[in-house]
Design a protein around this motif. Structure first.
Motif, PDB file in Angstrom:
ATOM      1  N   ALA A   1      79.281  53.295  -6.237  1.00 41.21           N
ATOM      2  CA  ALA A   1      80.114  52.112  -6.489  1.00 41.21           C
ATOM      3  C   ALA A   1      79.284  50.841  -6.685  1.00 41.21           C
ATOM      4  O   ALA A   1      79.637  49.987  -7.501  1.00 41.21           O
ATOM      5  CB  ALA A   1      81.109  51.928  -5.340  1.00 41.21           C
ATOM      6  N   ALA A   2      78.149  50.724  -5.965  1.00 41.66           N
ATOM      7  CA  ALA A   2      77.315  49.524  -6.099  1.00 41.66           C
ATOM      8  C   ALA A   2      76.707  49.446  -7.501  1.00 41.66           C
ATOM      9  O   ALA A   2      76.643  48.375  -8.119  1.00 41.66           O
ATOM     10  CB  ALA A   2      76.220  49.518  -5.037  1.00 41.66           C
ATOM     11  N   GLU A   3      76.287  50.609  -8.027  1.00 46.83           N
ATOM     12  CA  GLU A   3      75.775  50.657  -9.399  1.00 46.83           C
ATOM     13  C   GLU A   3      76.907  50.329 -10.378  1.00 46.83           C
ATOM     14  O   GLU A   3      76.722  49.604 -11.350  1.00 46.83           O
ATOM     15  CB  GLU A   3      75.245  52.061  -9.729  1.00 46.83           C
ATOM     16  N   GLY A   4      78.076  50.893 -10.104  1.00 41.87           N
ATOM     17  CA  GLY A   4      79.231  50.674 -10.971  1.00 41.87           C
ATOM     18  C   GLY A   4      79.606  49.206 -11.071  1.00 41.87           C
ATOM     19  O   GLY A   4      79.980  48.715 -12.133  1.00 41.87           O
ATOM     20  N   ARG A   5      79.455  48.506  -9.951  1.00 42.91           N
ATOM     21  CA  ARG A   5      79.766  47.068  -9.938  1.00 42.91           C
ATOM     22  C   ARG A   5      78.856  46.326 -10.927  1.00 42.91           C
ATOM     23  O   ARG A   5      79.272  45.429 -11.646  1.00 42.91           O
ATOM     24  CB  ARG A   5      79.570  46.531  -8.514  1.00 42.91           C
ATOM     25  N   LYS A   6      77.576  46.746 -10.979  1.00 45.35           N
ATOM     26  CA  LYS A   6      76.616  46.103 -11.898  1.00 45.35           C
ATOM     27  C   LYS A   6      76.921  46.474 -13.347  1.00 45.35           C
ATOM     28  O   LYS A   6      76.869  45.620 -14.239  1.00 45.35           O
ATOM     29  CB  LYS A   6      75.184  46.553 -11.570  1.00 45.35           C
ATOM     30  N   ILE A   7      77.212  47.740 -13.586  1.00 50.43           N
ATOM     31  CA  ILE A   7      77.512  48.202 -14.948  1.00 50.43           C
ATOM     32  C   ILE A   7      78.738  47.465 -15.481  1.00 50.43           C
ATOM     33  O   ILE A   7      78.799  47.073 -16.644  1.00 50.43           O
ATOM     34  CB  ILE A   7      77.742  49.735 -14.948  1.00 50.43           C
TER      35      ILE A   7
ATOM     36  N   THR B   1      76.751  56.568 -20.117  1.00 43.95           N
ATOM     37  CA  THR B   1      76.403  57.952 -19.799  1.00 43.95           C
ATOM     38  C   THR B   1      77.436  58.491 -18.807  1.00 43.95           C
ATOM     39  O   THR B   1      78.208  57.714 -18.220  1.00 43.95           O
ATOM     40  CB  THR B   1      75.015  58.042 -19.130  1.00 43.95           C
ATOM     41  N   ALA B   2      77.413  59.810 -18.615  1.00 46.29           N
ATOM     42  CA  ALA B   2      78.337  60.428 -17.654  1.00 46.29           C
ATOM     43  C   ALA B   2      78.149  59.807 -16.267  1.00 46.29           C
ATOM     44  O   ALA B   2      79.113  59.501 -15.569  1.00 46.29           O
ATOM     45  CB  ALA B   2      78.097  61.936 -17.615  1.00 46.29           C
ATOM     46  N   GLN B   3      76.892  59.605 -15.870  1.00 45.53           N
ATOM     47  CA  GLN B   3      76.623  59.016 -14.550  1.00 45.53           C
ATOM     48  C   GLN B   3      77.175  57.593 -14.465  1.00 45.53           C
ATOM     49  O   GLN B   3      77.765  57.194 -13.456  1.00 45.53           O
ATOM     50  CB  GLN B   3      75.109  59.014 -14.278  1.00 45.53           C
ATOM     51  N   GLN B   4      77.001  56.814 -15.532  1.00 41.66           N
ATOM     52  CA  GLN B   4      77.509  55.439 -15.518  1.00 41.66           C
ATOM     53  C   GLN B   4      79.037  55.418 -15.432  1.00 41.66           C
ATOM     54  O   GLN B   4      79.607  54.562 -14.753  1.00 41.66           O
ATOM     55  CB  GLN B   4      77.022  54.689 -16.769  1.00 41.66           C
ATOM     56  N   VAL B   5      79.703  56.357 -16.110  1.00 39.32           N
ATOM     57  CA  VAL B   5      81.164  56.443 -16.003  1.00 39.32           C
ATOM     58  C   VAL B   5      81.550  56.709 -14.554  1.00 39.32           C
ATOM     59  O   VAL B   5      82.421  56.041 -13.988  1.00 39.32           O
ATOM     60  CB  VAL B   5      81.741  57.556 -16.907  1.00 39.32           C
ATOM     61  N   GLU B   6      80.873  57.675 -13.926  1.00 38.83           N
ATOM     62  CA  GLU B   6      81.194  57.999 -12.528  1.00 38.83           C
ATOM     63  C   GLU B   6      80.942  56.805 -11.613  1.00 38.83           C
ATOM     64  O   GLU B   6      81.700  56.558 -10.676  1.00 38.83           O
ATOM     65  CB  GLU B   6      80.390  59.223 -12.057  1.00 38.83           C
ATOM     66  N   ASP B   7      79.881  56.045 -11.873  1.00 35.02           N
ATOM     67  CA  ASP B   7      79.589  54.865 -11.057  1.00 35.02           C
ATOM     68  C   ASP B   7      80.699  53.816 -11.219  1.00 35.02           C
ATOM     69  O   ASP B   7      81.168  53.233 -10.239  1.00 35.02           O
ATOM     70  CB  ASP B   7      78.235  54.266 -11.455  1.00 35.02           C
ATOM     71  N   VAL B   8      81.131  53.591 -12.459  1.00 37.18           N
ATOM     72  CA  VAL B   8      82.194  52.606 -12.711  1.00 37.18           C
ATOM     73  C   VAL B   8      83.500  53.060 -12.048  1.00 37.18           C
ATOM     74  O   VAL B   8      84.205  52.259 -11.431  1.00 37.18           O
ATOM     75  CB  VAL B   8      82.388  52.372 -14.233  1.00 37.18           C
ATOM     76  N   VAL B   9      83.805  54.357 -12.148  1.00 40.85           N
ATOM     77  CA  VAL B   9      85.036  54.874 -11.534  1.00 40.85           C
ATOM     78  C   VAL B   9      84.968  54.699 -10.008  1.00 40.85           C
ATOM     79  O   VAL B   9      85.949  54.282  -9.380  1.00 40.85           O
ATOM     80  CB  VAL B   9      85.258  56.360 -11.921  1.00 40.85           C
TER      81      VAL B   9
ATOM     82  N   LEU C   1      85.704  51.064  -9.380  1.00 42.30           N
ATOM     83  CA  LEU C   1      87.129  50.739  -9.580  1.00 42.30           C
ATOM     84  C   LEU C   1      87.957  51.225  -8.383  1.00 42.30           C
ATOM     85  O   LEU C   1      88.907  50.562  -7.967  1.00 42.30           O
ATOM     86  CB  LEU C   1      87.658  51.382 -10.872  1.00 42.30           C
ATOM     87  N   ALA C   2      87.570  52.401  -7.849  1.00 43.10           N
ATOM     88  CA  ALA C   2      88.330  52.988  -6.737  1.00 43.10           C
ATOM     89  C   ALA C   2      88.243  52.126  -5.471  1.00 43.10           C
ATOM     90  O   ALA C   2      89.017  52.324  -4.545  1.00 43.10           O
ATOM     91  CB  ALA C   2      87.836  54.416  -6.466  1.00 43.10           C
ATOM     92  N   THR C   3      87.303  51.171  -5.435  1.00 43.57           N
ATOM     93  CA  THR C   3      87.203  50.267  -4.268  1.00 43.57           C
ATOM     94  C   THR C   3      88.122  49.057  -4.435  1.00 43.57           C
ATOM     95  O   THR C   3      88.302  48.284  -3.496  1.00 43.57           O
ATOM     96  CB  THR C   3      85.767  49.730  -4.073  1.00 43.57           C
ATOM     97  N   LEU C   4      88.673  48.853  -5.630  1.00 41.86           N
ATOM     98  CA  LEU C   4      89.438  47.629  -5.889  1.00 41.86           C
ATOM     99  C   LEU C   4      90.898  47.801  -5.428  1.00 41.86           C
ATOM    100  O   LEU C   4      91.781  48.114  -6.235  1.00 41.86           O
ATOM    101  CB  LEU C   4      89.378  47.265  -7.382  1.00 41.86           C
ATOM    102  N   LYS C   5      91.098  47.624  -4.125  1.00 39.43           N
ATOM    103  CA  LYS C   5      92.444  47.730  -3.552  1.00 39.43           C
ATOM    104  C   LYS C   5      92.877  46.357  -3.064  1.00 39.43           C
ATOM    105  O   LYS C   5      92.040  45.573  -2.641  1.00 39.43           O
ATOM    106  CB  LYS C   5      92.432  48.721  -2.397  1.00 39.43           C
TER     107      LYS C   5
END
Ligand code: HEC
Length: 155
Positions: free
Chosen positions: A50-56, A139-147, A150-154
């Motif tokens: 999730a931390a990587e996803g926040r940056k992406i 990339t597949a990994q970046q998609v998973e990081d972004v997802v 997003l799953a933390t945004l409650k």
């Protein structure tokens, strides 16, 4: 002797199981199935960061999600677009499997006319720059990081 053979088998099975994880290949964009607005399995076989996803999410060269979506969690960023809905509380509205489908190919979940790009889709229209044909934005990994992010945004 029998016991030894069994021990060996158990050890061999353990080695095979760990190799399967190490070699778990990512799913190619053309193999990803969106069913009922969901992509049920991780594209990498593993969890996103999730931390990587926040940056992406904020990176103008990668997700660039902020160009179209505001999110209070990133209030340190100066510019938030308003072309798409605010993503505050988005995890209350969509499951992780639905969020993955939206990021992979928003056109399959909304309409084909949505201006949101499909980030792991090769179906990006006819006027694609030649050097980008056959490539996905993330990339597949970046998609998973972004997802995962997003799953933390409650609310
Ligand atoms: C060019 C603008 C644009 C970009 C870039 C963009 N989106 Fe979107 N997004 C939209 C629009 C517009 C919608 C609303 C759906 C529709 O009607 O098209 C949307 C909808 C969504 C939704 C559903 C929101 C809800 O509350 O129902 C999610 C989740 C989402 N986007 C995530 C992302 C993520 C993550 C990124 C970056 C990887 C991203 N978007 C990049 C325009 C964009």
């Amino acid at each position: 002797m029998v016991i030894k053979a069994r021990t060996w088998l158990v050890a061999a099975a353990a080695v095979m199981a760990s190799t399967a994880v190490a070699y778990s290949s990512e799913m190619a964009p053309q193999d990803v199935k969106i069913e009922d607005n969901m992509v049920s399995a991780s594209l990498t076989g593993g969890a996103g960061d999730a931390a990587e996803g926040r940056k992406i999410f904020a990176n103008r060269k990668l997700g660039n999600c902020l160009a179209c979506h505001a999110v209070s969690d990133q209030s340190e960023q100066l510019f938030h677009g308003d072309v798409g809905p605010s993503l505050d509380g988005v995890a209350d509205r969509w499951s992780p499997e639905e969020l993955r489908a939206i990021v992979v190919n928003s056109k399959a979940v909304f309409t084909k006319d949505t201006i949101m790009p499909g980030f792991y889709s090769l179906d990006v229209g006819v006027h694609v720059r030649k050097d980008l044909v056959g490539k996905t934005i993330l990339t597949a990994q970046q998609v998973e990081d972004v997802v995962a992010y997003l799953a933390t945004l409650k609310e």
